[in-house]
Design a protein around this motif. Structure first.
Motif, PDB file in Angstrom:
ATOM      1  N   ASP A  75      19.556  56.218  11.360  1.00 22.60           N
ATOM      2  CA  ASP A  75      18.245  56.744  10.991  1.00 22.60           C
ATOM      3  C   ASP A  75      17.342  55.638  10.453  1.00 22.60           C
ATOM      4  O   ASP A  75      16.146  55.597  10.748  1.00 22.60           O
ATOM      5  CB  ASP A  75      18.395  57.866   9.961  1.00 22.60           C
ATOM      6  CG  ASP A  75      18.854  59.165  10.615  1.00 22.60           C
ATOM      7  OD1 ASP A  75      18.728  59.278  11.852  1.00 22.60           O
ATOM      8  OD2 ASP A  75      19.340  60.064   9.909  1.00 22.60           O
ATOM      9  N   ARG A  76      17.934  54.736   9.693  1.00 21.64           N
ATOM     10  CA  ARG A  76      17.168  53.613   9.153  1.00 21.64           C
ATOM     11  C   ARG A  76      16.620  52.755  10.291  1.00 21.64           C
ATOM     12  O   ARG A  76      15.461  52.371  10.299  1.00 21.64           O
ATOM     13  CB  ARG A  76      18.093  52.790   8.253  1.00 21.64           C
ATOM     14  CG  ARG A  76      17.404  51.913   7.226  1.00 21.64           C
ATOM     15  CD  ARG A  76      18.408  50.924   6.624  1.00 21.64           C
ATOM     16  NE  ARG A  76      19.113  50.156   7.623  1.00 21.64           N
ATOM     17  CZ  ARG A  76      18.555  49.191   8.364  1.00 21.64           C
ATOM     18  NH1 ARG A  76      17.293  48.882   8.196  1.00 21.64           N
ATOM     19  NH2 ARG A  76      19.277  48.557   9.258  1.00 21.64           N
ATOM     20  N   LYS A  77      17.482  52.479  11.260  1.00 23.21           N
ATOM     21  CA  LYS A  77      17.055  51.643  12.373  1.00 23.21           C
ATOM     22  C   LYS A  77      15.990  52.336  13.211  1.00 23.21           C
ATOM     23  O   LYS A  77      15.017  51.707  13.640  1.00 23.21           O
ATOM     24  CB  LYS A  77      18.255  51.305  13.268  1.00 23.21           C
ATOM     25  CG  LYS A  77      19.187  50.276  12.660  1.00 23.21           C
ATOM     26  CD  LYS A  77      20.327  49.930  13.617  1.00 23.21           C
ATOM     27  CE  LYS A  77      21.307  48.959  12.975  1.00 23.21           C
ATOM     28  NZ  LYS A  77      22.615  48.945  13.653  1.00 23.21           N
ATOM     29  N   ILE A  78      16.184  53.621  13.447  1.00 24.97           N
ATOM     30  CA  ILE A  78      15.191  54.361  14.227  1.00 24.97           C
ATOM     31  C   ILE A  78      13.840  54.321  13.515  1.00 24.97           C
ATOM     32  O   ILE A  78      12.799  54.085  14.131  1.00 24.97           O
ATOM     33  CB  ILE A  78      15.639  55.822  14.457  1.00 24.97           C
ATOM     34  CG1 ILE A  78      16.806  55.872  15.443  1.00 24.97           C
ATOM     35  CG2 ILE A  78      14.482  56.667  14.979  1.00 24.97           C
ATOM     36  CD1 ILE A  78      17.395  57.261  15.655  1.00 24.97           C
ATOM     37  N   ALA A  79      13.861  54.524  12.205  1.00 23.16           N
ATOM     38  CA  ALA A  79      12.606  54.520  11.448  1.00 23.16           C
ATOM     39  C   ALA A  79      11.918  53.162  11.553  1.00 23.16           C
ATOM     40  O   ALA A  79      10.705  53.070  11.760  1.00 23.16           O
ATOM     41  CB  ALA A  79      12.885  54.864   9.984  1.00 23.16           C
ATOM     42  N   GLU A  80      12.715  52.105  11.459  1.00 25.24           N
ATOM     43  CA  GLU A  80      12.149  50.757  11.544  1.00 25.24           C
ATOM     44  C   GLU A  80      11.527  50.532  12.919  1.00 25.24           C
ATOM     45  O   GLU A  80      10.405  50.028  13.034  1.00 25.24           O
ATOM     46  CB  GLU A  80      13.258  49.738  11.282  1.00 25.24           C
ATOM     47  CG  GLU A  80      12.756  48.321  11.117  1.00 25.24           C
ATOM     48  CD  GLU A  80      13.900  47.334  10.913  1.00 25.24           C
ATOM     49  OE1 GLU A  80      15.059  47.774  10.783  1.00 25.24           O
ATOM     50  OE2 GLU A  80      13.617  46.113  10.896  1.00 25.24           O
ATOM     51  N   LEU A  81      12.262  50.938  13.948  1.00 24.10           N
ATOM     52  CA  LEU A  81      11.764  50.739  15.306  1.00 24.10           C
ATOM     53  C   LEU A  81      10.524  51.587  15.557  1.00 24.10           C
ATOM     54  O   LEU A  81       9.576  51.149  16.224  1.00 24.10           O
ATOM     55  CB  LEU A  81      12.860  51.084  16.318  1.00 24.10           C
ATOM     56  CG  LEU A  81      13.970  50.047  16.435  1.00 24.10           C
ATOM     57  CD1 LEU A  81      15.146  50.589  17.228  1.00 24.10           C
ATOM     58  CD2 LEU A  81      13.441  48.765  17.087  1.00 24.10           C
ATOM     59  N   ARG A  82      10.519  52.795  15.023  1.00 22.62           N
ATOM     60  CA  ARG A  82       9.357  53.649  15.240  1.00 22.62           C
ATOM     61  C   ARG A  82       8.119  53.083  14.575  1.00 22.62           C
ATOM     62  O   ARG A  82       7.008  53.180  15.100  1.00 22.62           O
ATOM     63  CB  ARG A  82       9.644  55.055  14.730  1.00 22.62           C
ATOM     64  CG  ARG A  82      10.565  55.792  15.677  1.00 22.62           C
ATOM     65  CD  ARG A  82      10.087  57.181  15.926  1.00 22.62           C
ATOM     66  NE  ARG A  82      10.218  57.959  14.706  1.00 22.62           N
ATOM     67  CZ  ARG A  82      10.720  59.184  14.674  1.00 22.62           C
ATOM     68  NH1 ARG A  82      11.131  59.742  15.800  1.00 22.62           N
ATOM     69  NH2 ARG A  82      10.790  59.832  13.551  1.00 22.62           N
TER      70      ARG A  82
END
Lengths: 140, 140
Positions: free
Chosen positions: A92-99
């Motif tokens: 979730d952290r990575k997805i948020a960063e990428l988004r």
DNA sequence: GATGGGGCTTCCAGTTACTGGAATGTCAAG
DNA sequence: CTTGACATTCCAGTAACTGGAAGCCCCATC
């Protein structure tokens, strides 16, 4: 079976299987007289386990932990769930960063006319010249 | 100004600034008599440029390309846009991959009761025993 | 003047999870 | 008997830093 066969049955390349063994993630398998590694179907199960776990993004340390839990027949499912939850949070952290990156980037791309002129909001933003559109004061 | 000052003004750690210089991403700056690197405000602009570009996930190779375009006053914005579009596609690819992982993982976590019992769908799935819920035949 | 605490320099090593390549050995087929 | 596909080991490289060691430099204080 030899490493090549174990590889195609598990979906892991031979190099990776040897690498996992070298890292201590897998026990060293038995060897034939010629020195070739010999894998049982139980070994292949381990390999597939690793292949799936890595496919879900678990680190090798997590995989180690999961394999230990897999082998421990008296494990508590809560322990397994905890490892998985940690990984979910990381994803979730990575997805948020990428988004967030995607948001900024898409905005810059849209505002760039993309022709032969040198004038470019992407470069300007990177250079710290212009503020992105969504950071500007809304009109009225 | 010294590297420490350039670091705090650009948001990049000194180590990283030296690293970029070693990689050829940045020109070597002038040196004081004592051997310390001396940075101008133009240098700091470059550093900030890099800091932002890396923050958008551009690789160092992309950053090199973007810096070249930044310095080229006769660039076409289309070239810049192309680099950015490439990066956007890469980000989208990563997001899709992570979302797929997240989907599977969240499903497994939800189906795991997470108590002291050893019985666990997460382990079962990794071991290749059970199919995830959404891969099963819907009831009637 | 000695000392202490930063900051600066260089270089080497480690991180993650492999992957490529070299040099060499083994096995089955033609 | 040779060829080709496999197997073995070990070394090196990837991306982008980061940590640490050993050693100057500078300023302030005692």
């Amino acid at each position: 079976m030899n490493i090549g066969e174990a590889a195609s049955q598990s979906g892991l390349p031979p190099k990776t299987i040897r690498y996992y063994e070298g890292c201590g993630l897998l026990d060293a398998p038995a060897r034939d007289e010629n020195g070739y590694r010999r894998y049982s179907s139980a070994d292949v199960h381990m390999l597939r386990f690793l292949q799936r776990a890595r496919g879900l993004g678990f680190t090798m340390a997590d995989c180690q932990e999961l394999l230990d839990l897999y082998r421990d027949k008296r494990r508590s499912s809560a322990d397994v769930q905890a490892v998985a939850r940690r990984q979910l949070a990381e994803i979730d952290r990575k997805i948020a960063e990428l988004r967030s990156m995607r948001h900024t980037l898409a905005d810059l791309i849209e505002r760039c006319h993309g022709d032969e002129r040198p004038d470019c909001p992407i470069i300007d933003d990177l250079a710290g010249i212009a503020a992105p559109a969504d950071a500007m004061e809304p009109r009225r």
